[in-house]
Design an enzyme around this catalytic site. Structure first.
Site, PDB file in Angstrom:
ATOM      1  CE  LYS A 136      -2.064  -1.141   3.874  1.00 20.41           C
ATOM      2  NZ  LYS A 136      -1.334  -2.405   4.184  1.00 20.41           N
TER       3      LYS A 136
ATOM      4  NE  ARG B 188      -4.734  -1.180   9.608  1.00 19.09           N
ATOM      5  CZ  ARG B 188      -3.605  -0.704   9.079  1.00 19.09           C
ATOM      6  NH1 ARG B 188      -3.537   0.532   8.668  1.00 19.09           N
ATOM      7  NH2 ARG B 188      -2.574  -1.478   8.974  1.00 19.09           N
TER       8      ARG B 188
ATOM      9  NE  ARG C 281       7.792  -2.272   6.204  1.00 17.48           N
ATOM     10  CZ  ARG C 281       6.483  -2.313   6.343  1.00 17.48           C
ATOM     11  NH1 ARG C 281       5.715  -1.772   5.427  1.00 17.48           N
ATOM     12  NH2 ARG C 281       5.951  -2.889   7.385  1.00 17.48           N
TER      13      ARG C 281
ATOM     14  NE  ARG D  95       6.034  -0.064  10.089  1.00 17.51           N
ATOM     15  CZ  ARG D  95       4.937  -0.231   9.365  1.00 17.51           C
ATOM     16  NH1 ARG D  95       4.858   0.328   8.167  1.00 17.51           N
ATOM     17  NH2 ARG D  95       3.930  -0.936   9.816  1.00 17.51           N
TER      18      ARG D  95
ATOM     19  NE  ARG E  23       1.990  -4.781  11.056  1.00 14.57           N
ATOM     20  CZ  ARG E  23       3.117  -4.564  10.371  1.00 14.57           C
ATOM     21  NH1 ARG E  23       4.278  -4.943  10.875  1.00 14.57           N
ATOM     22  NH2 ARG E  23       3.088  -3.968   9.218  1.00 14.57           N
TER      23      ARG E  23
HETATM   24  P1  AP5 Z   1       4.858  -1.659   1.808  1.00 14.65           P
HETATM   25  O1  AP5 Z   1       4.527  -0.821   0.624  1.00 14.65           O
HETATM   26  O2  AP5 Z   1       5.610  -1.018   2.929  1.00 14.65           O
HETATM   27  O3  AP5 Z   1       3.542  -2.399   2.330  1.00 14.65           O
HETATM   28  P2  AP5 Z   1       2.291  -1.837   3.130  1.00 14.65           P
HETATM   29  O4  AP5 Z   1       1.083  -2.493   2.575  1.00 14.65           O
HETATM   30  O5  AP5 Z   1       2.319  -0.335   3.153  1.00 14.65           O
HETATM   31  O6  AP5 Z   1       2.636  -2.470   4.518  1.00 14.65           O
HETATM   32  P3  AP5 Z   1       2.556  -1.885   5.999  1.00 14.65           P
HETATM   33  O7  AP5 Z   1       3.287  -2.890   6.838  1.00 14.65           O
HETATM   34  O8  AP5 Z   1       3.041  -0.466   6.063  1.00 14.65           O
HETATM   35  O9  AP5 Z   1       1.056  -1.945   6.249  1.00 14.65           O
HETATM   36  P4  AP5 Z   1       0.359  -1.974   7.582  1.00 14.65           P
HETATM   37  O10 AP5 Z   1      -1.015  -1.821   7.128  1.00 14.65           O
HETATM   38  O11 AP5 Z   1       0.638  -3.146   8.436  1.00 14.65           O
HETATM   39  O12 AP5 Z   1       1.089  -0.780   8.370  1.00 14.65           O
HETATM   40  P5  AP5 Z   1       0.611   0.684   8.746  1.00 14.65           P
HETATM   41  O13 AP5 Z   1       1.803   1.544   8.785  1.00 14.65           O
HETATM   42  O14 AP5 Z   1      -0.554   1.114   7.927  1.00 14.65           O
HETATM   43  O15 AP5 Z   1       5.658  -2.938   1.280  1.00 14.65           O
HETATM   44  C1  AP5 Z   1       6.218  -3.859   2.193  1.00 14.65           C
HETATM   45  C2  AP5 Z   1       7.605  -4.319   1.678  1.00 14.65           C
HETATM   46  O16 AP5 Z   1       7.417  -5.097   0.496  1.00 14.65           O
HETATM   47  C3  AP5 Z   1       8.532  -3.158   1.299  1.00 14.65           C
HETATM   48  O17 AP5 Z   1       9.837  -3.489   1.642  1.00 14.65           O
HETATM   49  C4  AP5 Z   1       8.376  -3.047  -0.229  1.00 14.65           C
HETATM   50  O18 AP5 Z   1       9.565  -2.553  -0.829  1.00 14.65           O
HETATM   51  C5  AP5 Z   1       8.071  -4.485  -0.616  1.00 14.65           C
HETATM   52  N1  AP5 Z   1       7.132  -4.600  -1.730  1.00 14.65           N
HETATM   53  C6  AP5 Z   1       6.043  -3.818  -1.997  1.00 14.65           C
HETATM   54  N2  AP5 Z   1       5.404  -4.235  -3.092  1.00 14.65           N
HETATM   55  C7  AP5 Z   1       6.099  -5.339  -3.524  1.00 14.65           C
HETATM   56  C8  AP5 Z   1       5.933  -6.228  -4.639  1.00 14.65           C
HETATM   57  N3  AP5 Z   1       4.924  -6.073  -5.523  1.00 14.65           N
HETATM   58  N4  AP5 Z   1       6.824  -7.243  -4.767  1.00 14.65           N
HETATM   59  C9  AP5 Z   1       7.844  -7.401  -3.890  1.00 14.65           C
HETATM   60  N5  AP5 Z   1       8.057  -6.578  -2.830  1.00 14.65           N
HETATM   61  C10 AP5 Z   1       7.194  -5.563  -2.649  1.00 14.65           C
HETATM   62  O19 AP5 Z   1       0.040   0.442  10.221  1.00 14.65           O
HETATM   63  C11 AP5 Z   1       0.916   0.138  11.295  1.00 14.65           C
HETATM   64  C12 AP5 Z   1       0.097   0.028  12.575  1.00 14.65           C
HETATM   65  O20 AP5 Z   1      -0.547   1.295  12.854  1.00 14.65           O
HETATM   66  C13 AP5 Z   1      -1.068  -0.973  12.534  1.00 14.65           C
HETATM   67  O21 AP5 Z   1      -0.633  -2.279  12.850  1.00 14.65           O
HETATM   68  C14 AP5 Z   1      -2.011  -0.389  13.598  1.00 14.65           C
HETATM   69  O22 AP5 Z   1      -1.566  -0.679  14.889  1.00 14.65           O
HETATM   70  C15 AP5 Z   1      -1.862   1.112  13.385  1.00 14.65           C
HETATM   71  N6  AP5 Z   1      -2.844   1.655  12.429  1.00 14.65           N
HETATM   72  C16 AP5 Z   1      -2.574   2.242  11.224  1.00 14.65           C
HETATM   73  N7  AP5 Z   1      -3.714   2.635  10.628  1.00 14.65           N
HETATM   74  C17 AP5 Z   1      -4.724   2.298  11.474  1.00 14.65           C
HETATM   75  C18 AP5 Z   1      -6.136   2.421  11.398  1.00 14.65           C
HETATM   76  N8  AP5 Z   1      -6.736   2.977  10.318  1.00 14.65           N
HETATM   77  N9  AP5 Z   1      -6.860   1.945  12.434  1.00 14.65           N
HETATM   78  C19 AP5 Z   1      -6.280   1.383  13.521  1.00 14.65           C
HETATM   79  N10 AP5 Z   1      -4.939   1.228  13.651  1.00 14.65           N
HETATM   80  C20 AP5 Z   1      -4.170   1.679  12.624  1.00 14.65           C
END
Ligand code: AP5
Length: 226
Positions: free
Chosen positions: A22, A97, A136, A169, A180
């Protein structure tokens, strides 16, 4: 920057489990379409780093891989989306979410006369997620995302800003990733049906290489903006 032209502000939602790509895709769409990426994960991590009351409450939940309370996340998102730079359109990365968050977004957009152009579901296998997340890193200078194998920095430096400081992270440990993923399937995956019923759901195969996924995402976005 090659920015595609839009006649009204776009609202795009990126849905997908942790590691689906994402953030990677949101940053690419931001450059291509001149939209602003709003990542609630980034906003929460900034609140944690700043030691705000919301950040202090969120930290333990994030470290454990759970979801932060709807109340905190909705308040943070509402504040950020009201900023001037969001008036041309936004890419919501990691929000909503839960169904409560989705309903809060519907209420917010109906009060401003805006509509969701698309909720794009990044379709991936759970089995790929641990490898993606454990490899990552993020540029400390500009926030660009990298992967040890799939998208390595150039000679250890960020291709965007040249910084050699790459961070990992705290919630990217294998045991936290499992929690997660569990939270995603229990609380977020039902939004796929929610947005299908609303007629705005689009799906993209996010198991493909990053640039192929980016091309498919851009085609979807072009088909829904304007
Ligand atoms: P990346 O693009 O970083 O993936 P992502 O989907 O953004 O993954 P996140 O881990 O950031 O998502 P998340 O939803 O768990 O975390 P968030 O920060 O939102 O890609 C991942 C890796 O793969 C990278 O190294 C990239 O280079 C590689 N990659 C990408 N595409 C690829 C491909 N096609 N092929 C190969 N490699 C690839 O949330 C963190 C925490 O915050 C949550 O756990 C929760 O506690 C809290 N939180 C955030 N938002 C909310 C909400 N709305 N409600 C409640 N809690 C929330």
């Amino acid at each position: 920057m090659n920015v595609d032209v839009m006649t009204r502000p776009a609202v795009l939602i990126l849905l997908g489990p942790p590691g689906a790509g994402k953030g990677t895709q949101a940053r690419m769409l931001q450059e291509k379409f001149g939209l602003v990426q709003l990542s609630t994960g980034d906003l929460l991590r900034a609140a944690v780093a700043a030691g705000t009351p919301a950040g202090k409450q969120a930290k333990a939940v994030m470290d454990a891989g759970g979801l932060v309370s709807d109340e905190i996340v909705i308040a943070i998102l509402n504040d950020r989306i009201a900023a001037e730079d969001c008036r041309n359109g936004v890419i919501l990365d990691g929000f909503p979410r839960t169904t409560v968050q989705a309903q809060a977004l519907d209420d917010l957009l109906s009060s401003t006369g805006q509509k969701i152009n698309a909720a794009i579901s990044l379709e991936v296998d759970d089995s790929a997620m641990v490898e993606r997340i454990s490899g990552r890193s993020t540029c400390a200078g500009c926030g660009e995302g990298y992967h040890d194998t799939f998208k390595p920095p150039h000679n250890g430096a960020c291709v965007k800003c040249g910084s050699t400081e790459l961070t990992r992270r705290a919630d990217d440990r294998a045991e936290t990733v499992a929690s997660r993923l569990e939270a995603y399937h229990a609380q977020t995956a039902p939004l796929i049906a929610y947005y299908k019923a609303a007629g705005v759901l689009k799906s993209v195969d996010a198991m493909a290489e990053i640039d192929k996924v980016a091309g498919d995402m851009a085609s979807v976005v072009r088909s829904v903006i304007g």
